[in-house]
Design an enzyme around this catalytic site. Structure first.
Site, PDB file in Angstrom:
ATOM      1  N   GLU A  29       6.848  34.608  65.826  1.00  0.00           N
ATOM      2  CA  GLU A  29       7.056  33.169  65.987  1.00  0.00           C
ATOM      3  C   GLU A  29       8.152  32.917  67.032  1.00  0.00           C
ATOM      4  O   GLU A  29       9.254  33.463  66.912  1.00  0.00           O
ATOM      5  CB  GLU A  29       7.447  32.563  64.633  1.00  0.00           C
ATOM      6  CG  GLU A  29       6.320  32.676  63.606  1.00  0.00           C
ATOM      7  CD  GLU A  29       6.807  32.736  62.172  1.00  0.00           C
ATOM      8  OE1 GLU A  29       7.978  32.395  61.910  1.00  0.00           O
ATOM      9  OE2 GLU A  29       6.008  33.142  61.300  1.00  0.00           O
ATOM     10  N   ALA A  59       2.858  32.292  60.289  1.00  0.00           N
ATOM     11  CA  ALA A  59       1.855  32.963  59.467  1.00  0.00           C
ATOM     12  C   ALA A  59       2.185  34.452  59.390  1.00  0.00           C
ATOM     13  O   ALA A  59       1.593  35.265  60.091  1.00  0.00           O
ATOM     14  CB  ALA A  59       0.472  32.752  60.066  1.00  0.00           C
ATOM     15  N   GLU A  60       3.130  34.800  58.519  1.00  0.00           N
ATOM     16  CA  GLU A  60       3.601  36.187  58.488  1.00  0.00           C
ATOM     17  C   GLU A  60       2.505  37.161  58.069  1.00  0.00           C
ATOM     18  O   GLU A  60       2.440  38.284  58.573  1.00  0.00           O
ATOM     19  CB  GLU A  60       4.809  36.323  57.564  1.00  0.00           C
ATOM     20  CG  GLU A  60       6.109  35.781  58.159  1.00  0.00           C
ATOM     21  CD  GLU A  60       6.209  34.261  58.132  1.00  0.00           C
ATOM     22  OE1 GLU A  60       5.382  33.615  57.457  1.00  0.00           O
ATOM     23  OE2 GLU A  60       7.110  33.704  58.797  1.00  0.00           O
ATOM     24  N   GLN A  82      10.919  36.172  61.987  1.00  0.00           N
ATOM     25  CA  GLN A  82      11.998  35.374  62.581  1.00  0.00           C
ATOM     26  C   GLN A  82      13.312  35.572  61.825  1.00  0.00           C
ATOM     27  O   GLN A  82      14.376  35.693  62.432  1.00  0.00           O
ATOM     28  CB  GLN A  82      11.608  33.909  62.588  1.00  0.00           C
ATOM     29  CG  GLN A  82      12.524  33.069  63.416  1.00  0.00           C
ATOM     30  CD  GLN A  82      11.831  31.782  63.837  1.00  0.00           C
ATOM     31  OE1 GLN A  82      11.761  30.838  63.055  1.00  0.00           O
ATOM     32  NE2 GLN A  82      11.315  31.751  65.042  1.00  0.00           N
ATOM     33  N   PHE A  83      13.229  35.577  60.517  1.00  0.00           N
ATOM     34  CA  PHE A  83      14.288  36.074  59.643  1.00  0.00           C
ATOM     35  C   PHE A  83      13.601  37.036  58.694  1.00  0.00           C
ATOM     36  O   PHE A  83      12.477  36.787  58.272  1.00  0.00           O
ATOM     37  CB  PHE A  83      14.957  34.935  58.853  1.00  0.00           C
ATOM     38  CG  PHE A  83      15.895  34.112  59.679  1.00  0.00           C
ATOM     39  CD1 PHE A  83      17.269  34.344  59.637  1.00  0.00           C
ATOM     40  CD2 PHE A  83      15.414  33.122  60.515  1.00  0.00           C
ATOM     41  CE1 PHE A  83      18.142  33.587  60.421  1.00  0.00           C
ATOM     42  CE2 PHE A  83      16.278  32.371  61.299  1.00  0.00           C
ATOM     43  CZ  PHE A  83      17.651  32.596  61.245  1.00  0.00           C
ATOM     44  N   ASP A  85      13.941  37.508  55.760  1.00  0.00           N
ATOM     45  CA  ASP A  85      13.629  36.841  54.487  1.00  0.00           C
ATOM     46  C   ASP A  85      12.133  36.503  54.382  1.00  0.00           C
ATOM     47  O   ASP A  85      11.563  36.496  53.306  1.00  0.00           O
ATOM     48  CB  ASP A  85      14.439  35.551  54.362  1.00  0.00           C
ATOM     49  CG  ASP A  85      15.920  35.777  54.618  1.00  0.00           C
ATOM     50  OD1 ASP A  85      16.713  35.554  53.706  1.00  0.00           O
ATOM     51  OD2 ASP A  85      16.290  36.194  55.741  1.00  0.00           O
ATOM     52  N   PHE A  86      11.521  36.197  55.536  1.00  0.00           N
ATOM     53  CA  PHE A  86      10.127  35.753  55.515  1.00  0.00           C
ATOM     54  C   PHE A  86       9.143  36.914  55.432  1.00  0.00           C
ATOM     55  O   PHE A  86       7.934  36.702  55.353  1.00  0.00           O
ATOM     56  CB  PHE A  86       9.835  34.886  56.746  1.00  0.00           C
ATOM     57  CG  PHE A  86      10.773  33.718  56.855  1.00  0.00           C
ATOM     58  CD1 PHE A  86      11.045  32.929  55.744  1.00  0.00           C
ATOM     59  CD2 PHE A  86      11.421  33.425  58.040  1.00  0.00           C
ATOM     60  CE1 PHE A  86      11.935  31.865  55.818  1.00  0.00           C
ATOM     61  CE2 PHE A  86      12.306  32.364  58.123  1.00  0.00           C
ATOM     62  CZ  PHE A  86      12.576  31.576  57.014  1.00  0.00           C
ATOM     63  N   ILE A  87       9.647  38.125  55.423  1.00  0.00           N
ATOM     64  CA  ILE A  87       8.752  39.282  55.281  1.00  0.00           C
ATOM     65  C   ILE A  87       8.054  39.260  53.924  1.00  0.00           C
ATOM     66  O   ILE A  87       6.984  39.828  53.752  1.00  0.00           O
ATOM     67  CB  ILE A  87       9.524  40.613  55.490  1.00  0.00           C
ATOM     68  CG1 ILE A  87       8.558  41.749  55.825  1.00  0.00           C
ATOM     69  CG2 ILE A  87      10.386  40.948  54.279  1.00  0.00           C
ATOM     70  CD1 ILE A  87       9.229  43.049  56.229  1.00  0.00           C
ATOM     71  N   HIS A 127      18.163  32.921  54.508  1.00  0.00           N
ATOM     72  CA  HIS A 127      18.424  33.437  55.860  1.00  0.00           C
ATOM     73  C   HIS A 127      19.473  34.542  55.816  1.00  0.00           C
ATOM     74  O   HIS A 127      20.228  34.732  56.755  1.00  0.00           O
ATOM     75  CB  HIS A 127      18.877  32.312  56.800  1.00  0.00           C
ATOM     76  CG  HIS A 127      17.802  31.315  57.099  1.00  0.00           C
ATOM     77  ND1 HIS A 127      17.390  30.373  56.187  1.00  0.00           N
ATOM     78  CD2 HIS A 127      17.012  31.129  58.195  1.00  0.00           C
ATOM     79  CE1 HIS A 127      16.424  29.636  56.720  1.00  0.00           C
ATOM     80  NE2 HIS A 127      16.172  30.081  57.933  1.00  0.00           N
TER      81      HIS A 127
END
Lengths: 326, 352
Positions: A29, A59-60, A82-83, A85-87, A127
């Protein structure tokens, strides 16, 4: 020699691999024109074009899934979260699809999923995360977490060249705070699975990784100054596979072990390392293995809260003194 | 249309649709009949206790799988779901390997690691599914992305059911592929049920093809029980993708005439519903059409049936004679490096 930050070292490693190998491409992203939220891929769009620097929708799961599909067909994708955390949005894709692909179907899946992890930046609960333990438990994934600029570069290069899926957790606190002289003509590749002795000592060992390495070194300095203790600091660099040989060698040297990590305590990496030491080097221990970790809470935002929850140098010093006194 | 079979009209009188040749019609019959007969064989093996895990049927849906996969070129890729045995056979999966999979044999494509038709072949162009529905959509988007990046005129085709279209992975994958204008065709098999959940509890759209509007791509519908219609609609979408036109969603309307798997009591459907769809059986319909047009004679089909029986006999005999994998093979190939995981010290391997 040129002094480069942790972030610039990572960027150099990525860029050099993309120049070296046409199969390497980046997707994520805002990685293109914008250069990524932390500017890791700044300038990449101009150099490599839209074909190899792909801005994706938010859209991870699609990012990781598409990386896997492209990898099956011979490409070498580097996916940015992007962070980090979103994994978790791609947890299913990573644990069920990617991690099992070679085992269940013989599918080559040489992907790198990288992104900024970690706290001390007032990022709040979403984050600041350190998600390594969730993936350490999944056979089929490799995990690296560099602490130095040299390893930020060396590990991204090794990760891209590795034939297995590698999660690369870069610490955002270190991005612009750590600087190091890296020779421009040296091809720096840090082997995956090998720990590094960041400081030698004989009285006790601090096993750690990522940003916590720097706090451990600070603590070691203070303990040397104030207590006359010679503290060894082992920077794991790779969390999966763990470098058991380096861990046990250090246990045999110092006989006292403190494990420090920024992640929460229960079910964390320290528990696994403790179990391994228990199984492989119990006879060498003069004291129980102790842990310094975050408290078992989501990471709060306010400075007073975050500083209290996250491990600090003073915590390491205090626990090391307890350990030395056994 | 006359129902005469004895006095079959010549080809010229009844042109074959979709640019297919008579030989291709025979092939389509072969793949349809092979899928049906093979699954019946597997059901017998299952009842004899020779299938280790569950057994999944595509009864009534064979035309979806066969007609759509037949529309692909050899260099194209597909990713099947659990009711796409027919697609895999068309793409080159060998019956003996399917039997080996079901029997968990060492020489199965996954060496006993995965079940049923969860396997793939990068040489032949199909990628093995996992159980998590929707996940193959992003993966096949990635396969299609590799085609686009390399400038290859190849296409990816991914199967989903009505249930899988509800997943986040489906949405993310189709949206990504649509934005990137990837050469991807998504075949949505609407067979009425996801396990026991009927279509109207799965989605509020009237038909799945409506979902295409949300992604800015074409959505088309075809009668999934008409193999020639399936072929035609898929072929058009595949060539559209090959020419750079991007994603198409194809809804194939069909019906699952068995339970989710063989263990499923299937009590949630009515006899009337089943009878309605039995009367629309895709193979019966195709055979009637072949008879009515005279495209493929009954004796030619009988020869195909005999060939299939012999092939399946051989496949089952070969697989049955084989062994389970060696236990310690379980520790290999988790990673490229290291290739073997150290055994736990207290484990004694028990040989099959």
């Amino acid at each position: 020699m040129a002094e480069v930050t942790y972030l610039e070292a990572l960027r150099q490693g990525l860029r050099e691999e993309m120049r070296r190998d046409e199969r390497v491409f980046i997707l994520g992203e805002d990685v293109g024109r914008y250069g990524g939220a932390f500017k890791v891929t700044e300038g990449f769009l101009d150099e490599f074009g839209e074909r190899r620097v792909i801005d994706t929708p938010i859209a991870e799961a699609a990012i990781v899934g598409a990386a896997a599909g492209a990898a099956h067909l011979g490409l070498r994708p580097v996916a940015e979260m992007q962070f980090i955390d979103f994994i978790s949005c791609a947890y299913d894709m990573l644990t069920n699809y990617v991690a099992t692909a070679r085992y269940r179907a013989g599918l080559p899946t040489p992907i790198v999923v990288r992104g900024p992890c970690g706290g001390y930046v007032r990022g709040g609960p979403f984050h600041s995360q350190n998600p390594e333990a969730a993936f350490l438990h999944t056979p089929g994934l490799k995990i690296v977490a560099p602490a130095t600029a040299r390893d930020a570069k060396g590990l991204i290069r090794a990760a891209i060249r590795d034939d297995d899926p590698v999660l690369y957790f870069e610490h955002k606190f270190l991005y612009r705070r750590i600087k190091e002289d890296l020779p421009e003509d040296e091809e720096i590749v840090t082997p995956i699975g090998k720990a590094r002795t960041a400081r030698e000592g004989r009285d006790l060992t601090i096993i750690t990784y990522s940003a916590m390495v720097w706090k451990a070194l600070e603590a070691a300095e203070q303990l040397a100054r104030e207590d006359g203790l010679e503290v060894e600091v082992l920077d794991l660099r790779t969390l999966a596979p763990l470098d058991d040989a380096a861990i046990m060698a250090s246990v045999q040297r110092t006989n006292r072990v403190l494990i420090a990590h920024e992640d929460t305590r229960t079910g964390g990496v320290a528990g696994e390392i403790t179990a391994r030491i228990n199984e492989q080097a119990f006879a060498w221990l003069d004291a129980p293995v102790l842990r310094v970790t975050a408290a078992d809470v989501p990471l709060p935002y306010a400075p007073t809260l975050e500083d209290y929850v996250l491990p600090q140098t003073a915590d390491i010093v205090k626990v090391a003194r307890r350990l030395a006194g056994y | 249309v006359t129902a005469s079979t004895a006095a079959a009209v010549p080809d010229a009188a009844s042109p074959i649709p979709a640019g297919l040749s008579r030989a291709q019609l025979v092939e389509l019959y072969y793949w349809l009949r092979l899928t049906r007969t093979f699954e019946e064989r597997l059901t017998n093996l299952y009842r004899q206790g020779k299938v280790i895990g569950g057994l999944f049927r595509s009864l009534g849906q064979e035309a979806d799988s066969v007609g759509s996969a037949y529309a692909l070129a050899p260099e194209d890729f597909l990713s099947p779901l659990i009711r796409n045995l027919g697609s895999m056979l068309v793409k080159g999966a060998r019956p003996v390997d399917v039997v080996r999979q079901y029997m968990a044999k060492a020489q199965s494509p996954t060496r006993g690691r995965e079940l049923n038709i969860h396997f793939g072949d990068l040489e032949k162009g199909y990628i093995g599914q996992i159980s998590h529905l929707g996940d193959m959509v992003p993966v096949m988007a990635g396969v299609a992305l590799s085609f686009k990046m390399r400038g290859e005129a190849r296409v990816g085709l991914v199967y989903v059911g009505d249930g899988a279209t509800s997943t986040g992975a489906f949405h993310e994958g189709i949206n990504f592929a649509a934005v990137q204008r990837l050469p991807l065709v998504c075949v949505m098999e609407n067979n009425g049920y996801a396990y026991s959940t009927p279509f109207h509890k799965q989605t509020a759209v009237r038909q799945l093809s409506e979902k295409a509007q949300g992604y800015g791509v074409p959505g088309v519908v075809a009668d999934g029980n008409d193999v020639l219609a399936v072929y035609e609609v898929t072929k058009a979408a595949v060539e559209h993708a090959r020419l750079g036109g991007g994603v198409t969603l194809i809804e194939l309307q069909t019906y699952r005439r068995k339970g989710h798997a063989e263990h499923d009591s299937h009590t949630y459907v009515t006899r009337e519903e089943l009878a309605h769809w039995e009367a629309r059986d895709p193979i019966d319909r195709y055979v009637r059409r072949l008879d009515e047009t005279g495209w493929v004679r009954a004796d030619e089909r009988a020869a195909v049936d005999a060939r299939i029986a012999a092939e399946l006999d051989a496949a089952v005999a070969t697989a049955e004679a084989e062994l389970f994998p060696e236990p310690t093979d379980a520790l290999t190939d988790v990673y490229a490096e290291p290739p073997v995981i150290p055994p736990l010290w207290y484990k004694e391997p028990v040989h099959g």
